[in-house]
Design a protein around this motif. Structure first.
Motif, PDB file in Angstrom:
ATOM      1  N   ARG A  30       0.839  -1.190   0.000  1.00 35.59           N
ATOM      2  CA  ARG A  30       0.000   0.000   0.000  1.00 35.59           C
ATOM      3  C   ARG A  30       0.875   1.241   0.000  1.00 35.59           C
ATOM      4  O   ARG A  30       1.965   1.244   0.576  1.00 35.59           O
ATOM      5  N   LEU A  69       0.565   5.561   0.633  1.00 38.29           N
ATOM      6  CA  LEU A  69      -0.278   6.649   1.123  1.00 38.29           C
ATOM      7  C   LEU A  69       0.491   7.945   0.919  1.00 38.29           C
ATOM      8  O   LEU A  69       1.657   8.038   1.306  1.00 38.29           O
ATOM      9  N   ARG A  96       0.277  12.460   0.655  1.00 39.02           N
ATOM     10  CA  ARG A  96      -0.425  13.689   1.013  1.00 39.02           C
ATOM     11  C   ARG A  96      -0.004  14.783   0.050  1.00 39.02           C
ATOM     12  O   ARG A  96       1.189  14.970  -0.193  1.00 39.02           O
ATOM     13  N   TYR A 139      -5.371  13.695   0.551  1.00 39.07           N
ATOM     14  CA  TYR A 139      -4.702  12.405   0.663  1.00 39.07           C
ATOM     15  C   TYR A 139      -5.183  11.438  -0.420  1.00 39.07           C
ATOM     16  O   TYR A 139      -6.337  11.473  -0.857  1.00 39.07           O
ATOM     17  N   TYR A 148      -4.232   7.162  -2.038  1.00 36.97           N
ATOM     18  CA  TYR A 148      -3.575   5.889  -1.740  1.00 36.97           C
ATOM     19  C   TYR A 148      -3.482   5.036  -2.999  1.00 36.97           C
ATOM     20  O   TYR A 148      -4.223   5.231  -3.975  1.00 36.97           O
ATOM     21  N   ALA A 173      -8.238   9.348  -0.067  1.00 42.89           N
ATOM     22  CA  ALA A 173      -8.218   8.897   1.319  1.00 42.89           C
ATOM     23  C   ALA A 173      -8.382  10.084   2.251  1.00 42.89           C
ATOM     24  O   ALA A 173      -8.344  11.252   1.826  1.00 42.89           O
ATOM     25  N   GLY A 201      -5.580   7.621   6.292  1.00 41.73           N
ATOM     26  CA  GLY A 201      -5.285   6.631   5.264  1.00 41.73           C
ATOM     27  C   GLY A 201      -6.489   5.823   4.843  1.00 41.73           C
ATOM     28  O   GLY A 201      -6.400   5.012   3.911  1.00 41.73           O
TER      29      GLY A 201
END
Length: 329
Positions: free
Chosen positions: A61, A63, A65, A75, A77, A96, A100
C-alpha cells in the motif's frame, strides 16, 4: 515535456497516456518505486506530494499527502495489485482521509503502468480504467488529466538527478510531519540480503551497533506477528548500556515489517517503525518511517544523533555483507 500522446476510449472506459524519456528503463522504474523520487513529481507543482508509505510489492500500500498553496491537505492511496519488476505494475488509485482510510464517496481507478525500452531510452504507458462513464467524466471534470500533465512535466529533472540516490549515499532523515520522519538509505546488497540482516540475530550483533566501541550482547528477535523483541547494547570497555523492546505488528517477507519501539526503563510513548525494502539500481532501498507521539519526542530523538548512528550501522552492514558474501536464500 515527456507526454507524447493521450488517448480516450469511452467504449472501454479508459484513457491512456504515453510518455517518452531519454533514460534507461531501470532509472524510470526506480523513479516510481523510490518514495523520495516519486514525491518530487507525483503532485502538480502547486500541490507537492509527500509519500508516507510506499510498498512497491503485490499486496502493498502507498499513502501520500498533497499540500496546496494555502496549506490545505489532500490524501490519496495506492493498493498494489501486481508487480513485474522493471516491466509493469498495477494499482488501485483512490482518495483517502488523513488516517489513510479510503474515501468511498470518490471514484477508485485501476491503473496499469507499463515500462518499455526504446531506441532513445524508455517509454511509460499508463492506462487508467474506470468502472463507469460517470466516474471517468467526474475525474476529468476534477482536472485529473491536467494534474497528470503538470506532474509529468517535472519528471525529467527528477530522472536527471536520480543518480544522487545511488548506493553509497549516507542515510538521511526527512521530516514528513510533526510526528513522522523517514530515514532512507540504499544498501549495496540484494533485498534478500538486507531482509535477513534484520532477521538473523547473530548477523545483527555484527552490524547493528551504532558508533564504534559498542557491543550487542542481547538480540532477542520477534519471529511471528504478535511476538516481542528485545535488544541491549553495552560499551565494549564496560559501563552503562541501554536497550529497546517492542512488538512485531506486521511482517511481509522480504518487503515490509512494522514494529513498536520503547526504550527499556524509560517511561515514554512507544514509536511506530515501518520498515520497507525496495530493489533499486545499486542495491536495496531501505526506508523507515518513524511515527512519534508528538513533535517534542520527534525533535528530542533526532537530536540524539540517531541518523548518524544509523548511518554507521548501515555502512558496517555493507562491509559485513561484502566480506562474508552471505548465501541468502
Amino acid at each position: 515535456m515527456p507526454v507524447t500522446s493521450v488517448e480516450k476510449d469511452l467504449d472501454q472506459l479508459t484513457f491512456t497516456i504515453i510518455a517518452d524519456f531519454t533514460v534507461p528503463v531501470r532509472r524510470l522504474w526506480d523513479a516510481y518505486t523510490d518514495p523520495r523520487s516519486i514525491e518530487r513529481f507525483w503532485g502538480p507543482p502547486t500541490y507537492p506530494a509527500t509519500f508516507l508509505r510506499h510498498d512497491a510489492a503485490p499486496g502493498g500500500r502507498s499513502l501520500y499527502r498533497m499540500t496546496g498553496p494555502e496549506g490545505d491537505e489532500h490524501y490519496g492511496y495506492w493498493e498494489w495489485l501486481a508487480v513485474s519488476p522493471f516491466d509493469s505494475f498495477e494499482v488501485s488509485d483512490g482518495f483517502a482521509d488523513a488516517t489513510g482510510a479510503a474515501n468511498t464517496e470518490l471514484p477508485t481507478v485501476h491503473m496499469t503502468y507499463v515500462f518499455e525500452g526504446t531506441d532513445d531510452g524508455s517509454r511509460l504507458i499508463t492506462t487508467s480504467r474506470f468502472d463507469s462513464l460517470e466516474q471517468l467524466e467526474q475525474l476529468l471534470d476534477m482536472g485529473m488529466l491536467d494534474g497528470v500533465n503538470q506532474a509529468m512535466s517535472q519528471i525529467d529533472d527528477v530522472l536527471a538527478d536520480l543518480a544522487s540516490f545511488a548506493a553509497g549515499r549516507a542515510a538521511d532523515a526527512q521530516v514528513l510531519s510533526d510526528t513522522q520522519v523517514r530515514v532512507a538509505r540504499v544498501i549495496r546488497g540484494s533485498i534478500t540480503d538486507v531482509w535477513r540482516a534484520h532477521n538473523d540475530a547473530e548477523l545483527m550483533k555484527r552490524w547493528l551497533l551504532g558508533p564504534d566501541g559498542w557491543t550487542m550482547p542481547v538480540c532477542e528477535l520477534a519471529v511471528n506477528v504478535g511476538d516481542r523483541y528485545r535488544s541491549v547494547w553495552q560499551p565494549a570497555e564496560g559501563g552503562e548500556g541501554f536497550g529497546f523492546t517492542g512488538e512485531l505488528l506486521e511482517s511481509e517477507e522480504p518487503h515490509r515489517a512494522v514494529t513498536t519501539e520503547s526504550m527499556i526503563g524509560l517511561d515514554a510513548p512507544a514509536t511506530l517503525n515501518e520498515l520497507t525494502l525496495t530493489p533499486v539500481e545499486g542495491g536495496t532501498l531501505l526506508s523507515i518511517v518513524i511515527t512519534y507521539a508528538n513533535v517534542e519526542q520527534r525533535d528530542m530523538i533526532l537530536g540524539t544523533g540517531m541518523t548518524d548512528g544509523m548511518e554507521t550501522s548501515y555502512a558496517r552492514l555493507e562491509r559485513v555483507l561484502q566480506k562474508e558474501a552471505v548465501p541468502l536464500l
